[in-house]
Design a protein around this motif. Structure first.
Motif, short mmCIF file in Angstrom:
data_model
loop_
_atom_site.label_atom_id
_atom_site.label_comp_id
_atom_site.label_asym_id
_atom_site.label_seq_id
_atom_site.Cartn_x
_atom_site.Cartn_y
_atom_site.Cartn_z
N VAL A 299 -19.27 -15.26 -20.81
CA VAL A 299 -18.30 -14.58 -21.65
C VAL A 299 -17.31 -13.85 -20.74
O VAL A 299 -17.70 -13.13 -19.83
CB VAL A 299 -18.98 -13.55 -22.59
CG1 VAL A 299 -17.95 -12.82 -23.43
CG2 VAL A 299 -20.00 -14.23 -23.48
N ILE A 300 -16.03 -14.04 -21.00
CA ILE A 300 -14.98 -13.34 -20.26
C ILE A 300 -14.27 -12.43 -21.26
O ILE A 300 -13.72 -12.91 -22.26
CB ILE A 300 -13.96 -14.32 -19.64
CG1 ILE A 300 -14.63 -15.29 -18.69
CG2 ILE A 300 -12.83 -13.57 -18.96
CD1 ILE A 300 -15.20 -14.64 -17.46
N ASN A 301 -14.30 -11.13 -21.01
CA ASN A 301 -13.62 -10.15 -21.87
C ASN A 301 -12.42 -9.57 -21.15
O ASN A 301 -12.50 -9.25 -19.97
CB ASN A 301 -14.57 -9.00 -22.24
CG ASN A 301 -15.66 -9.46 -23.17
OD1 ASN A 301 -15.39 -10.11 -24.17
ND2 ASN A 301 -16.89 -9.14 -22.84
N ALA A 302 -11.32 -9.43 -21.89
CA ALA A 302 -10.13 -8.79 -21.33
C ALA A 302 -10.34 -7.28 -21.35
O ALA A 302 -11.08 -6.75 -22.18
CB ALA A 302 -8.91 -9.15 -22.15
N SER A 303 -9.71 -6.59 -20.43
CA SER A 303 -9.80 -5.13 -20.40
C SER A 303 -8.41 -4.52 -20.51
O SER A 303 -7.41 -5.18 -20.25
CB SER A 303 -10.48 -4.67 -19.10
OG SER A 303 -9.70 -5.07 -17.99
N GLY A 304 -8.37 -3.28 -20.88
CA GLY A 304 -7.09 -2.55 -20.91
C GLY A 304 -6.13 -3.00 -21.99
O GLY A 304 -4.93 -2.92 -21.81
#
Length: 164
Positions: free
Chosen positions: A113-118
């Motif tokens: 799983v790749i989650n975006a931040s900010g």
């Protein structure tokens, strides 16, 4: 005799041969400070805005993840599905296009799983799709991350993942 005249102590040196004192003039110093001030006013805000770097980083992670998904599909002769939310991508695998098993990440984590931040998101949530055992996607995809000018394109015939 010529030698004696040249070495005479009372003879004054020529004006052309006199060295100019070293240093900067006041005008040169002021102009340098003005140019540095203008550069600082223009460049400094860009250095402190990290959203551009985070957006580019997330787009690169998504592109690498999709390339990994295609390679795993070919290597394992299985389907690999890519599921999207507004700010994440999840890879799963299975014997059919339904893909129910989480795909292990290259680092050994149980799920990929790749989650975006900010606050970084996709411009529009991409449609879920899968790579088959030959590495071709179930549909042509164009993915865009907000703040990034280059789209991520997945070619329909070959499954090639790239940014034009």
């Amino acid at each position: 005799m010529l030698t004696c005249l040249r070495n005479a102590p009372d003879r004054q040196p020529d004006r052309e041969k006199m060295k100019r004192p070293a240093g900067f003039t006041l005008v040169e110093m002021v102009m340098t400070l003005v140019i540095l001030g203008i550069l600082a006013a223009v460049v400094a805000p860009r250095l402190f805005d990290t959203n551009v770097f985070q957006s580019r980083g997330f787009a690169d992670q998504v592109q690498a993840s999709l390339r990994y998904a295609q390679k795993v599909a070919i290597a394992q002769h299985r389907f690999v599905c890519a599921g999207f939310t507004n700010s994440s991508i999840t890879l799963t695998t299975g014997a059919t296009a339904a893909c129910g098993t989480p795909l292990a990440s290259p680092t050994g984590e149980a799920s990929y799983v790749i989650n975006a931040s900010g606050g970084i998101t996709f411009s529009a949530v991409p449609a879920d799709f899968s790579f088959n055992a030959l590495g071709t996607p179930s549909s042509t995809q164009t993915i865009n991350v907000t703040g990034v000018t280059n789209d991520i394109v997945i070619e329909a015939e070959t499954g090639y993942v790239h940014s034009p």
